[in-house]
Enzyme design. Sequence first.
Site, short mmCIF file in Angstrom:
data_model
loop_
_atom_site.label_atom_id
_atom_site.label_comp_id
_atom_site.label_asym_id
_atom_site.label_seq_id
_atom_site.Cartn_x
_atom_site.Cartn_y
_atom_site.Cartn_z
N ASP A 143 -32.80 88.36 4.43
CA ASP A 143 -33.32 89.48 5.22
C ASP A 143 -33.27 89.37 6.74
O ASP A 143 -32.82 90.27 7.42
CB ASP A 143 -34.77 89.75 4.83
CG ASP A 143 -34.93 90.13 3.37
OD1 ASP A 143 -33.93 90.03 2.62
OD2 ASP A 143 -36.03 90.53 2.98
N GLU A 175 -41.95 80.25 -1.96
CA GLU A 175 -40.77 81.11 -1.76
C GLU A 175 -39.70 80.36 -0.95
O GLU A 175 -38.52 80.44 -1.26
CB GLU A 175 -41.24 82.37 -1.02
CG GLU A 175 -40.21 83.47 -0.86
CD GLU A 175 -40.77 84.67 -0.11
OE1 GLU A 175 -41.93 84.62 0.36
OE2 GLU A 175 -40.03 85.67 0.02
N GLY A 221 -30.00 90.03 0.89
CA GLY A 221 -30.95 89.08 0.30
C GLY A 221 -31.46 88.08 1.34
O GLY A 221 -32.50 87.47 1.16
N TRP A 271 -31.79 90.89 -7.41
CA TRP A 271 -31.22 89.54 -7.64
C TRP A 271 -32.28 88.56 -8.13
O TRP A 271 -31.98 87.63 -8.87
CB TRP A 271 -30.38 89.05 -6.46
CG TRP A 271 -31.00 88.51 -5.20
CD1 TRP A 271 -32.19 88.87 -4.65
CD2 TRP A 271 -30.41 87.53 -4.33
NE1 TRP A 271 -32.38 88.20 -3.47
CE2 TRP A 271 -31.30 87.37 -3.24
CE3 TRP A 271 -29.24 86.79 -4.32
CZ2 TRP A 271 -31.04 86.48 -2.18
CZ3 TRP A 271 -28.98 85.90 -3.27
CH2 TRP A 271 -29.87 85.76 -2.23
N ASP A 272 -33.53 88.82 -7.79
CA ASP A 272 -34.62 88.01 -8.37
C ASP A 272 -34.56 88.09 -9.90
O ASP A 272 -34.67 87.08 -10.60
CB ASP A 272 -35.99 88.51 -7.91
CG ASP A 272 -36.19 88.38 -6.41
OD1 ASP A 272 -35.49 89.09 -5.67
OD2 ASP A 272 -37.03 87.58 -5.98
C1 GLC Z 1 -37.47 88.73 0.17
C2 GLC Z 1 -36.16 87.98 0.12
C3 GLC Z 1 -35.23 88.66 -0.86
C4 GLC Z 1 -35.92 88.76 -2.20
C5 GLC Z 1 -37.27 89.48 -2.07
C6 GLC Z 1 -38.09 89.45 -3.32
O1 GLC Z 1 -37.29 90.00 0.67
O2 GLC Z 1 -35.58 87.91 1.37
O3 GLC Z 1 -34.01 87.95 -0.97
O4 GLC Z 1 -35.13 89.41 -3.14
O5 GLC Z 1 -38.03 88.83 -1.09
O6 GLC Z 1 -38.32 88.15 -3.72
#
Ligand code: GLC
Length: 437
Positions: A168, A401, A166, A34-35
């Site tokens: 986590d 982040e 996503g 999703w990033d």
């Molecule tokens: C962390 C976040 C996740 C994201 C990843 C990479 O694990 O929780 O949503 O995709 O980092 O940025």
Amino acid sequence: MKKLENEAKRVLLKNWKDGFSVPCANLYPFQWKWDSGFIAIGFAHFDMDKAEKEIATLLAAQWDNGFIPHIVFHTESDTYFPGPDFHQSELHPQSSKTYKSTGMTQPPVTGFVLEEMYNISTNKTATLAYINSMIDKVYHNHTYFYENRDPNNEGLVYIYHNWESGTDNSPIWDDIFATMNPPHYEFKRRDTTHVDASERPTNREYDHYLHIINIAKEHNYSDEKIAELSPFLVQDPLFNTMLIKSNEALINLYKLIGGNVDKIAQLTQWNTKAVHSMNTKLYDKDLKVYVHYDLRNEKPIPFITSSSFSPIFANIATTPEQVKGLVDVMLDKFGGEDMYLCASFDPTNELFNPKKYWRGPVWVNLNWMLYRGLRKYGYNEVADRVKNDTLEIVEKSGFYEYFDARKSVHLTDKAGYGGGDFSWTAALLIDLLQNKI
Ligand code: GLC
């Protein structure tokens, strides 16, 4: 603001690795699903070629059954755990023979990202031709979801791991983890060598994360077996919102391309059912927001998170009263005087932790979705607040982040947490500044 935008571009270009982007140097040294989508939206504003490559590279790692993994391990790296040797995607008979990956996925953003790229493009013909070469892969991915992850045929797909959400380490998962008793694994954390441990999940939480993967691996990542055996099986309102939004985007794009009548009919059918189930099963009438549903233990998880408001991003809330209810809860619980919108977890709940990852901090990708949704429903003042809060925290602290939701903390302390020079923070900031939505 021009300076901020140039800084954002610098971050994206720094994290670009010839064909894909890393979310953040060292902390996340591979391509995340999703990033990648959010990053492509940022690139689309100033380098469409990179935006196209980003998505093409992700889709090149798709499995034969349509599945798109959450991490694609394009390169070797010893700064991340658990890496390809732990995940062993090759266990699944239909996994990519070219790319090593994880055996889990992440929110299905790719459909609506293609539509965003089209909307941003200044050369629509070329962009539509590119989309035409990619779109069937995304459709195949949606087919995978509805055929393999909707055992009760409700139009709602499940996630089998918290990393698939996503979000986590959200408190949403705490009660599910309490039903498990994983072994204590011996492993060396890498994330806490890059980021302060107080901002990351605990070792015990990692035991749970690894245990769920081990169960899936024992069954070669078979979807059927996972549905039967995984202790973690959740219908997530954010994940399903993304899928519904992407279904809608694919409908719009197929219409622009022409033909594809059967696919449009199928996508429409999926969405009708999905929206209905979102509003019946995942909508909590008392809380007036959407909640997660624990499919393994057959009960709703009545916590309010930023995901609870996310369905406004996809036109899922149907009545004006329902939308007003969502916005009222957002302002009432998350929008106090000292608060930036929008914390990732209910600030009035005792489990709220303003520094810890998805247990409280503000995340730019969720804000971006909420901003879009609020605008769409005409809540312009609240939308502007979300947008201005996002710009303010990034300007104050940098491209972190995640960020502390408490305004007062930003006046005195470091209030940007996790990784720095984080790609989607930069990408979506560019979109917020450029897109006149
Ligand atoms: C962390 C976040 C996740 C994201 C990843 C990479 O694990 O929780 O949503 O995709 O980092 O940025």
